[in-house]
Design an enzyme around this catalytic site. Structure first.
Site, PDB file in Angstrom:
ATOM      1  N   TYR A   1       0.997  -1.441  -0.007  1.00  0.00           N
ATOM      2  CA  TYR A   1       0.037  -0.306   0.039  1.00  0.00           C
ATOM      3  C   TYR A   1       0.932   1.614   0.117  1.00  0.00           C
ATOM      4  CZ  TYR A   1      -3.856   3.086   0.756  1.00  0.00           C
ATOM      5  OH  TYR A   1      -4.362   4.170   0.412  1.00  0.00           O
TER       6      TYR A   1
ATOM      7  N   HIS B   1       8.136  18.296   3.981  1.00  0.00           N
ATOM      8  CA  HIS B   1       6.775  17.255   3.876  1.00  0.00           C
ATOM      9  C   HIS B   1       5.702  19.008   3.534  1.00  0.00           C
ATOM     10  CE1 HIS B   1       2.502  15.217   5.179  1.00  0.00           C
ATOM     11  NE2 HIS B   1       3.377  14.711   3.939  1.00  0.00           N
TER      12      HIS B   1
ATOM     13  N   SER C   1      -5.124  17.710   6.624  1.00  0.00           N
ATOM     14  CA  SER C   1      -5.163  19.629   7.092  1.00  0.00           C
ATOM     15  C   SER C   1      -4.925  20.105   5.970  1.00  0.00           C
ATOM     16  CB  SER C   1      -4.138  20.104   7.863  1.00  0.00           C
ATOM     17  OG  SER C   1      -4.070  19.210   8.906  1.00  0.00           O
TER      18      SER C   1
ATOM     19  N   ASN D   1      -5.612  20.421  -1.403  1.00  0.00           N
ATOM     20  CA  ASN D   1      -6.576  20.958  -1.631  1.00  0.00           C
ATOM     21  C   ASN D   1      -5.901  22.315  -1.910  1.00  0.00           C
ATOM     22  OD1 ASN D   1      -8.650  19.527  -1.782  1.00  0.00           O
ATOM     23  ND2 ASN D   1      -9.598  20.258   0.701  1.00  0.00           N
TER      24      ASN D   1
ATOM     25  N   ASN E   1      -9.052   6.557   3.471  1.00  0.00           N
ATOM     26  CA  ASN E   1      -7.764   6.806   3.055  1.00  0.00           C
ATOM     27  C   ASN E   1      -7.067   6.559   1.653  1.00  0.00           C
ATOM     28  OD1 ASN E   1      -4.823   7.688   3.568  1.00  0.00           O
ATOM     29  ND2 ASN E   1      -4.586   5.611   3.316  1.00  0.00           N
TER      30      ASN E   1
ATOM     31  N   ARG F   1      -7.300   6.630  -2.263  1.00  0.00           N
ATOM     32  CA  ARG F   1      -6.189   7.624  -3.096  1.00  0.00           C
ATOM     33  C   ARG F   1      -6.792   7.610  -4.857  1.00  0.00           C
ATOM     34  NH1 ARG F   1      -2.539  10.051   0.578  1.00  0.00           N
ATOM     35  NH2 ARG F   1      -3.221   9.408   2.120  1.00  0.00           N
TER      36      ARG F   1
ATOM     37  N   PHE G   1     -11.368  26.423   1.861  1.00  0.00           N
ATOM     38  CA  PHE G   1     -11.580  26.231   0.447  1.00  0.00           C
ATOM     39  C   PHE G   1     -10.660  27.396  -0.430  1.00  0.00           C
ATOM     40  CE2 PHE G   1     -14.267  22.730   2.540  1.00  0.00           C
ATOM     41  CZ  PHE G   1     -13.265  21.642   2.133  1.00  0.00           C
TER      42      PHE G   1
ATOM     43  N   GLU H   1     -11.464  30.042   0.104  1.00  0.00           N
ATOM     44  CA  GLU H   1     -11.990  31.698   0.673  1.00  0.00           C
ATOM     45  C   GLU H   1     -10.414  31.671   1.601  1.00  0.00           C
ATOM     46  OE1 GLU H   1     -14.025  33.156  -0.734  1.00  0.00           O
ATOM     47  OE2 GLU H   1     -15.262  32.285  -0.826  1.00  0.00           O
TER      48      GLU H   1
HETATM   49  O1  SAT Z   1       0.530   6.830   1.738  1.00  0.00           O
HETATM   50  S1  SAT Z   1       2.330   7.679   1.775  1.00  0.00           S
HETATM   51  O2  SAT Z   1       2.173   7.604   2.258  1.00  0.00           O
HETATM   52  O3  SAT Z   1       2.169   8.455   0.034  1.00  0.00           O
HETATM   53  C1  SAT Z   1       0.183   9.443   2.012  1.00  0.00           C
HETATM   54  C2  SAT Z   1       0.581   9.642   3.013  1.00  0.00           C
HETATM   55  O4  SAT Z   1       0.348   8.579   3.768  1.00  0.00           O
HETATM   56  O5  SAT Z   1       0.733  10.423   3.406  1.00  0.00           O
HETATM   57 MN    MN Z   2       2.090  13.948   2.255  1.00  0.00          MN
END
Ligand code: SAT
Ligand code: MN
Length: 588
Positions: free
Chosen positions: A207, A236, A260, A264, A374, A376, A500, A502
């Site tokens: 994953y 990051h 957080s 976006n 989670n 993606r 968002f 704003e």
């Molecule tokens: O799965 S990742 O590490 O690429 C994304 C995350 O959890 O921040």
């Molecule tokens: Mn990340």
């Protein structure tokens, strides 16, 4: 795909690949050339084996859904380790592993791990080609899912192969049994135990960041160690280009803890009245930025070449640009699926019909999420509608402002500016997330996530703070540092700030402050805006006061909490302790 003897890899790389082959005993070895044909061939194999579901070609051409094992649905911090000769090098926020333990894992789980399987070799570059930012790696894996994701998120394949230098980052991933208790993601940034020739080992997972070793493992954990010894920053952070109505381009980076709003913000569109006035935004990075000192300035680039971003909550209102990105050439991981072959997740328009959830069960939406929270999407950067022209610039872009973002229901103002670089480092070092859902732990409990690097700094975080201070000393033009918090809540729990697009109003103030000394009020914690454009927003006077109120008693409590956190970390550098002492004094 090429056989080993058809590649242009150098002798060192070939020798290493041979040694891994010998140890893991695959049926055959293929070196990835990164071509569309290669992608199509592997995707076709995965469709036939049932690992991929092909989506409706009219709406989602060349796109697929992948369902991971039900126990393997997120990056696993508790199974992520840094192996070192001495635990002090790793620090109190990382999981330490001895070199002997790392060797045991290697011998136990990697010997003959590829028996009966194909071993894929993926040569990749992080960063624009032919740039002093670029770092090279080779990931070896038995996972087709990993190969196809790296097709999108890295620059990889044939044109990279010849460029792989003698020293490159070595990652070895084996899918293994997926037994969660035997999952290991191990980094070896320094010495290697005898018999283990790798910088990253990952096993019993398939994953995201656990298995796509170019991402968090290389571009952050291994790169942060390199960055420290070479005098740069691997962060990051998102990287955003803002063009003002006069046509001047400003570059902003931002570190935000998970969930957080980093993605976006990196994809923000100015609200209509700003766009009409001529403001434009373009993306450089949604997740990781590497920053180097060039002529006294901090220059940044995105080491990656694609997105691996969360989908639930994404729609045309919250993030139109993400929606435009994921409609072709995209791999969806753990989303839901409609009966007509389209991906679906919470946040999209409701559907009456039954849906397949992320586990593949056909049912009506009821309390249980259809898409995994989670889940993606993986897409190439090239899909994004508003990319900066500088995306492949070998010199990167000069950074004018650095944002640190917390997720705090109270106390922290909407935005405030650091007095100077070291004070900004103090803000970044102490940023954190307040848990707002019981599922995340105790509600109200605070998790400090320094520079959003808590799970990603490959070495002792106290040394990392020191490194930040030293980078500041080397900069002749220091970016200004700001703390933002979009997540203030009213007594009834509702968010005060609309967020968002704003958030662009806050960006406007930040950009104003880069050139001006006015329109700010000095407080004990930094400068807050005197005036910020709130036209058309539905905020009461009370809301507004709340967004910028400095609650001194609350801040003194915060300082006590920071004191405990600093002593838990230990070895906090003097310059940072000085900032802490000065902040306490200003608040007393
Ligand atoms: O799965 S990742 O590490 O690429 C994304 C995350 O959890 O921040
Ligand atoms: Mn990340």
């Amino acid at each position: 795909m090429l056989a080993l003897n058809e590649t242009e890899l150098n002798k060192n790389a070939l020798r290493w690949i041979e040694s891994i082959k010998k140890f893991t005993d695959p049926e055959n070895v293929l070196v990835c050339d990164g071509s569309r044909e290669e992608f199509a061939q592997i995707a076709g194999e995965m469709v036939r084996s049932g690992e991929f579901i092909e989506l409706n070609k009219d709406h989602y051409p060349n796109s697929f859904i992948y369902r991971s094992d039900r126990t393997d649905v997120a990056r696993s911090e508790e199974r992520t380790f840094i192996a070192a000769p001495d635990s002090k090098m790793v620090g109190n926020l990382n999981n330490y592993m001895s070199l002997e333990q790392a060797r045991d894992v290697w011998n136990r789980f990697f010997r003959n791990a590829y028996r009966g399987k194909t071993m894929y070799v993926i040569p990749y570059a992080l960063g624009p080609l032919d740039s002093r930012f670029t770092d090279y790696g080779v990931e070896i894996t038995d996972s087709k899912y990993v190969v196809l994701n790296l097709h999108y998120i890295t620059r990889m394949g044939k044109q990279i192969m010849q460029k792989i230098p003698d020293r490159f980052v070595k990652g070895v991933h084996a899918t293994g049994t997926l037994d969660p208790n035997s999952k290991y993601i191990i980094h070896l940034p320094w010495d290697k135990p005898e018999g283990v020739d790798a910088d990253i080992l990952s096993v019993n997972t398939n994953y995201g960041g656990n298995a796509l070793l170019s991402k968090k493992c290389h571009a952050l954990r291994i790169a942060s160690v390199k960055a420290r010894s070479e005098g740069w920053l691997a962060e990051h952070m998102l990287l955003l280009e803002v063009e003002d109505p006069r046509g001047r381009k400003i570059y902003i980076t931002g570190a935000f803890p998970s969930a957080s709003g980093k993605t976006n913000l990196s994809m923000i569109n100015p609200p209509k009245h700003y766009a009409d006035a001529g403001w434009k935004t373009r993306l450089l990075s949604d997740d990781i930025s590497w920053m180097k000192i060039e002529n006294g300035k901090l220059h940044a680039t995105n080491p990656e070449n694609g997105f691996f971003a969360v989908v639930p909550g994404t729609n045309h209102r919250t993030n139109r640009n993400a929606m435009l990105t994921l409609t072709k050439d995209t791999i969806f991981t753990n989303t839901g699926l409609t009966k007509t072959g389209e991906p679906w997740w919470e946040g999209l328009d409701p559907v009456d019909d039954q849906l397949y959830d992320w586990k593949g069960i056909l049912r009506k939406p009821n309390g249980e999420p259809i898409a995994h929270p989670n889940s993606r999407f993986t897409s190439p950067l090239a899909n994004y509608p508003f990319l900066s022209e500088k995306i492949n610039d070998p010199d990167g872009v000069p950074v004018s402002a650095i944002l640190f973002g917390g997720r705090r229901a109270s106390l922290i103002p909407l935005v405030y500016e650091a007095f100077n670089w070291n004070h900004g480092v103090f803000m970044g070092a102490t940023m954190g997330v307040e848990k707002t859902a019981a599922s995340e732990g105790k509600v109200g409990e605070l998790r400090r996530d320094p520079m959003a690097m808590r799970p990603f700094c490959g070495y002792n975080i106290a040394d990392y703070f020191k490194h930040w201070i030293e980078v500041g000393q080397k900069l002749r033009y220091k970016p200004k540092i700001f703390y933002v918090n979009w997540f203030r809540r009213r007594a009834d729990g509702s968010f005060i700030w609309p967020g968002f697009s704003e958030n662009f109003r806050v960006i406007e103030w930040i950009i104003y402050r880069l050139d001006h000394n006015d329109n700010a009020v000095e407080t004990p914690i930094g400068y807050i805006p005197e005036k910020i454009n709130l036209e058309g927003l539905n905020l009461s006077t009370h809301d507004l006061e709340e967004l910028f109120r400095i609650d001194r008693e609350g801040w003194r409590e915060e300082m006590r909490n920071i004191g405990e956190y600093f002593s838990h970390i230990g070895g906090i550098p003097e310059d940072l302790m000085r900032e802490f002492e000065m902040e306490k004094r200003r608040l007393s």
